[in-house]
Design a protein around this motif. Structure first.
Motif, mmCIF file in Angstrom:
data_model
loop_
_atom_site.group_PDB
_atom_site.id
_atom_site.type_symbol
_atom_site.label_atom_id
_atom_site.label_comp_id
_atom_site.label_asym_id
_atom_site.label_seq_id
_atom_site.Cartn_x
_atom_site.Cartn_y
_atom_site.Cartn_z
ATOM 1 N N CYS A 230 10.427 21.015 101.806
ATOM 2 C CA CYS A 230 11.125 19.735 101.657
ATOM 3 C C CYS A 230 12.193 19.635 102.731
ATOM 4 C CB CYS A 230 11.736 19.603 100.263
ATOM 5 S SG CYS A 230 12.685 18.084 100.016
ATOM 6 N N HIS A 231 11.921 18.862 103.761
ATOM 7 C CA HIS A 231 12.863 18.531 104.825
ATOM 8 C C HIS A 231 13.124 19.677 105.800
ATOM 9 C CE1 HIS A 231 15.911 16.043 106.724
ATOM 10 N NE2 HIS A 231 16.722 17.090 106.726
ATOM 11 N N ASP A 232 12.733 20.889 105.481
ATOM 12 C CA ASP A 232 13.041 22.018 106.348
ATOM 13 C C ASP A 232 12.098 22.142 107.529
ATOM 14 O OD1 ASP A 232 15.348 23.043 105.190
ATOM 15 O OD2 ASP A 232 14.223 24.061 103.620
ATOM 16 N N ALA A 233 10.969 21.465 107.515
ATOM 17 C CA ALA A 233 10.054 21.445 108.648
ATOM 18 C C ALA A 233 9.490 20.036 108.748
ATOM 19 C CB ALA A 233 8.932 22.466 108.474
ATOM 20 N N LEU A 234 9.587 19.435 109.927
ATOM 21 C CA LEU A 234 9.186 18.052 110.121
ATOM 22 C C LEU A 234 8.300 17.945 111.354
ATOM 23 C CD1 LEU A 234 12.687 16.444 109.498
ATOM 24 C CD2 LEU A 234 10.771 16.496 107.890
ATOM 25 N N LEU B 166 11.530 13.413 117.190
ATOM 26 C CA LEU B 166 12.003 12.766 118.402
ATOM 27 C C LEU B 166 12.248 11.282 118.192
ATOM 28 C CD1 LEU B 166 9.590 14.510 120.939
ATOM 29 C CD2 LEU B 166 12.027 14.959 120.630
ATOM 30 N N ALA B 167 11.374 10.608 117.438
ATOM 31 C CA ALA B 167 11.451 9.158 117.303
ATOM 32 C C ALA B 167 12.392 8.703 116.196
ATOM 33 C CB ALA B 167 10.046 8.593 117.051
ATOM 34 N N HIS B 168 12.492 9.459 115.111
ATOM 35 C CA HIS B 168 13.217 8.985 113.926
ATOM 36 C C HIS B 168 14.428 9.843 113.586
ATOM 37 C CE1 HIS B 168 13.648 6.980 109.996
ATOM 38 N NE2 HIS B 168 13.900 8.185 109.513
#
Length: 403
Positions: A245-249, A255-257
């Motif tokens: 949860c949120h730790d790897a994107l 880069l974009a968001h």
């Protein structure tokens, strides 16, 4: 200062964990790039070696969260380098971080709950009381947002609640934390007007100003945290039975968001309020210092408020900006591994606020004792010491609790 020393110890511990040296994600990239570009084969020479995450990510890595590659034909899985997995699943995220969150919950929830109750029922109806009530509410809501994060880290980075809950938990954590900081700046502005411009404050420091500052802080926190609810944040880790949860994107989304979203959070949600607090409390300290020893306690209290905000909030947001200052592979390395515990450290400020703003005041402590005595069975003696509205007789404007 204690917060900065603890952060330094955490970073040092990360570098020593798991042996004499933890290989960097970028070291592994350069070692594997040659093999993949040359069409390397496995040891048996049967078929070409598949490109690894280290080899494929290349120089475009943006180290906000751990960057990952989406799995083939699957937007729900991420492939992480081995070095990032080692940091993500080490003792700091799975043991130290939930300990800090649990401490913030265990101390902050009862302290802010009691403070909010006393402010709402016993404190004089001053404009500054409304600001402090909002501050206590923000710190209380921050504590209520921590249990899902604690469960996630204790389960070894396994998120069991689904995508929607992941977005809501992340948005609530950041929104309430930065909302608390914005409200601290609002309290600082209110105290600046009262101390530095007492005559002008009679016209400005009304209920309307308190409502306006509180509303602006809540709206700003909601707007800054809104981008966190607009992107997918829970992903399955390739080769492991874990949903993060949120730790790897995904790299493209980072880069974009996420880069502009967290840059705005750090600059507008942290450093702008800290600058406002520094200016307000700096002017207050100067004005109080010229008044002699009569205001020495208030002077020390103002300095303590500013120092605690800097110690708890500055480290994590400095690391956040360092992430984005140069996304190149040789810039800062896996700073996210240090950012995770520093973020947990920031939540401890919600435990400090009640004691700095309320419990250091003899008047506020008296009100707490009165409230507790009223709750005690067969004890109604404290009612004779208060006025009919439940507060001590008098205006209470000389309280050292910054009310």
């Amino acid at each position: 200062m204690q917060g900065l020393l603890l952060l330094g110890a955490l970073v040092l511990g990360l570098s020593l964990a798991g042996g004499a040296h933890t290989p960097s994600i970028y070291d592994e990239m350069h070692e594997d790039d040659d093999d993949v570009s040359a069409g390397g084969t496995d040891d048996a020479g049967m078929k070409p070696r598949l490109p690894t995450a280290e080899a494929t990510l290349g120089p475009l890595i943006c180290p906000r969260s751990f960057p990952g590659l989406l799995g083939c034909n699957d937007s729900d899985t991420l492939l992480l380098p081995n070095s990032s997995q080692a940091l993500l699943l080490g003792w700091v995220p799975t043991r130290l971080v939930p300990t800090l969150y649990t401490l913030a919950l265990a101390l902050g929830l009862p302290a802010n709950g009691l403070a909010l109750w006393v402010l709402a029922t016993l404190a004089p109806r001053l404009p500054s009381t409304l600001l402090l009530m909002n501050l206590a509410a923000a710190d209380l809501l921050l504590g209520l947002a921590l249990p899902p994060r604690i469960a996630y880290h204790l389960r070894g980075q396994r998120w069991p609640f689904g995508e929607v809950a992941c977005r809501l938990a992340t948005t609530a954590l950041y929104g309430h934390m930065y909302g608390s900081l914005l409200l601290l700046a609002a309290v600082a502005l209110d105290r600046y007007l009262a101390v530095v411009h007492p005559l002008r404050a009679r016209a400005l420091r009304g209920r309307g100003l308190a409502i306006g500052l509180s509303g602006a802080a809540w709206v700003a926190a909601a707007v800054l945290a809104l981008p966190l609810a607009l992107q997918q944040q829970s992903f399955r880790l390739v080769g492991a039975d874990r949903r993060l949860c949120h730790d790897a994107l995904p790299l493209g989304a980072q880069l974009a968001h996420w880069r502009p979203a967290f840059a705005c959070l750090a600059l507008l949600g942290c450093f702008a309020p800290l600058l406002a607090m520094a200016l307000c409390y700096g002017a207050m300290l100067r004005a109080l210092a010229t008044s002699g020893r009569r205001y020495s306690h208030a002077l020390r209290l103002a300095a303590l408020v500013l120092a605690s905000a800097l110690a708890f909030f500055a480290p994590s947001n400095v690391l956040l900006l360092l992430h984005y200052s140069d996304p190149g592979p040789r810039a800062w390395g896996d700073l996210y591994a240090a950012y995770v515990p520093s973020l947990a450290l920031s939540t401890l400020n919600s435990c400090v606020d009640p004691f700095v703003y309320y419990y250091v005041s003899a008047e506020f402590r008296d009100k707490v004792r009165q409230a507790l005595c009223r709750l005690a069975p067969g004890n109604d003696s404290s009612s004779s010491k208060t006025s009919g509205d439940g507060a001590r007789v008098g205006t209470g404007t000389r309280s050292t609790s910054l009310v």
